[in-house]
Enzyme design. Sequence first.
Site, PDB file in Angstrom:
ATOM      1  N   ILE A 241       0.856  -1.194   0.000  1.00 54.35           N
ATOM      2  CA  ILE A 241       0.000   0.000   0.000  1.00 54.35           C
ATOM      3  C   ILE A 241       0.894   1.246   0.000  1.00 54.35           C
ATOM      4  O   ILE A 241       1.030   1.926   1.025  1.00 54.35           O
ATOM      5  CB  ILE A 241      -0.971   0.025   1.206  1.00 54.35           C
ATOM      6  CG1 ILE A 241      -1.719  -1.317   1.344  1.00 54.35           C
ATOM      7  CG2 ILE A 241      -1.973   1.174   1.049  1.00 54.35           C
ATOM      8  CD1 ILE A 241      -2.608  -1.402   2.570  1.00 54.35           C
ATOM      9  N   PRO A 242       1.529   1.535  -1.134  1.00 53.85           N
ATOM     10  CA  PRO A 242       2.303   2.779  -1.199  1.00 53.85           C
ATOM     11  C   PRO A 242       1.349   3.961  -1.016  1.00 53.85           C
ATOM     12  O   PRO A 242       0.218   3.922  -1.511  1.00 53.85           O
ATOM     13  CB  PRO A 242       2.921   2.752  -2.605  1.00 53.85           C
ATOM     14  CG  PRO A 242       2.107   1.767  -3.384  1.00 53.85           C
ATOM     15  CD  PRO A 242       1.518   0.808  -2.403  1.00 53.85           C
ATOM     16  N   HIS A 243       1.781   4.956  -0.265  1.00 50.61           N
ATOM     17  CA  HIS A 243       0.880   6.052   0.048  1.00 50.61           C
ATOM     18  C   HIS A 243       1.643   7.342   0.308  1.00 50.61           C
ATOM     19  O   HIS A 243       2.855   7.328   0.498  1.00 50.61           O
ATOM     20  CB  HIS A 243       0.011   5.700   1.270  1.00 50.61           C
ATOM     21  CG  HIS A 243       0.832   5.363   2.481  1.00 50.61           C
ATOM     22  ND1 HIS A 243       1.327   4.096   2.706  1.00 50.61           N
ATOM     23  CD2 HIS A 243       1.245   6.115   3.527  1.00 50.61           C
ATOM     24  CE1 HIS A 243       2.017   4.096   3.840  1.00 50.61           C
ATOM     25  NE2 HIS A 243       1.977   5.304   4.359  1.00 50.61           N
ATOM     26  N   GLY A 244       0.877   8.434   0.310  1.00 51.60           N
ATOM     27  CA  GLY A 244       1.475   9.724   0.603  1.00 51.60           C
ATOM     28  C   GLY A 244       0.427  10.812   0.653  1.00 51.60           C
ATOM     29  O   GLY A 244      -0.724  10.605   0.269  1.00 51.60           O
TER      30      GLY A 244
END
Length: 147
Positions: free
Chosen positions: A58-61
């Site tokens: 779950i890459p996030h930003g």
Amino acid sequence: MTLLTAEHILPDSKADSKRAVITELANVLTSIDPDSVMEVVMAREHLGSTGIGHGVAIPHGRMPDLSNPILALARHVNGVDFDAIDGQPVHIIVLLLVPDSDDRRHLELLAQLARNLQQQAFREQVMQATSNQMLCQLFSGEGISGS
């Protein structure tokens, strides 16, 4: 409000690296500058992999000019090396971007995604879905929505 739309789904990613699959996802988000997405998400990845195990990442930003949270999804049949905590290849990649000012919502959505994606039955449904519409329904039907 739906966070995941059919246009933001890559049902059969062929990316050969973490960076390549994040680049693919950044490029389907046509309303956002892909370079900005890459900068934000890769900065987060440098703090530690967002590969949470069980073939999921779950890459996030947080994005400064975003008005609402947004998701993009990639499925990778063969799996891609994501430096996941369990060392296994990742098959389901969910990119989460949230407005810069919304810490609470960011954490709620991350927790919701992680909870659902930790369940084997849910992961199997994601991998077996035969259309982008089915994938959208899975993610809206599991309480992952912008409301």
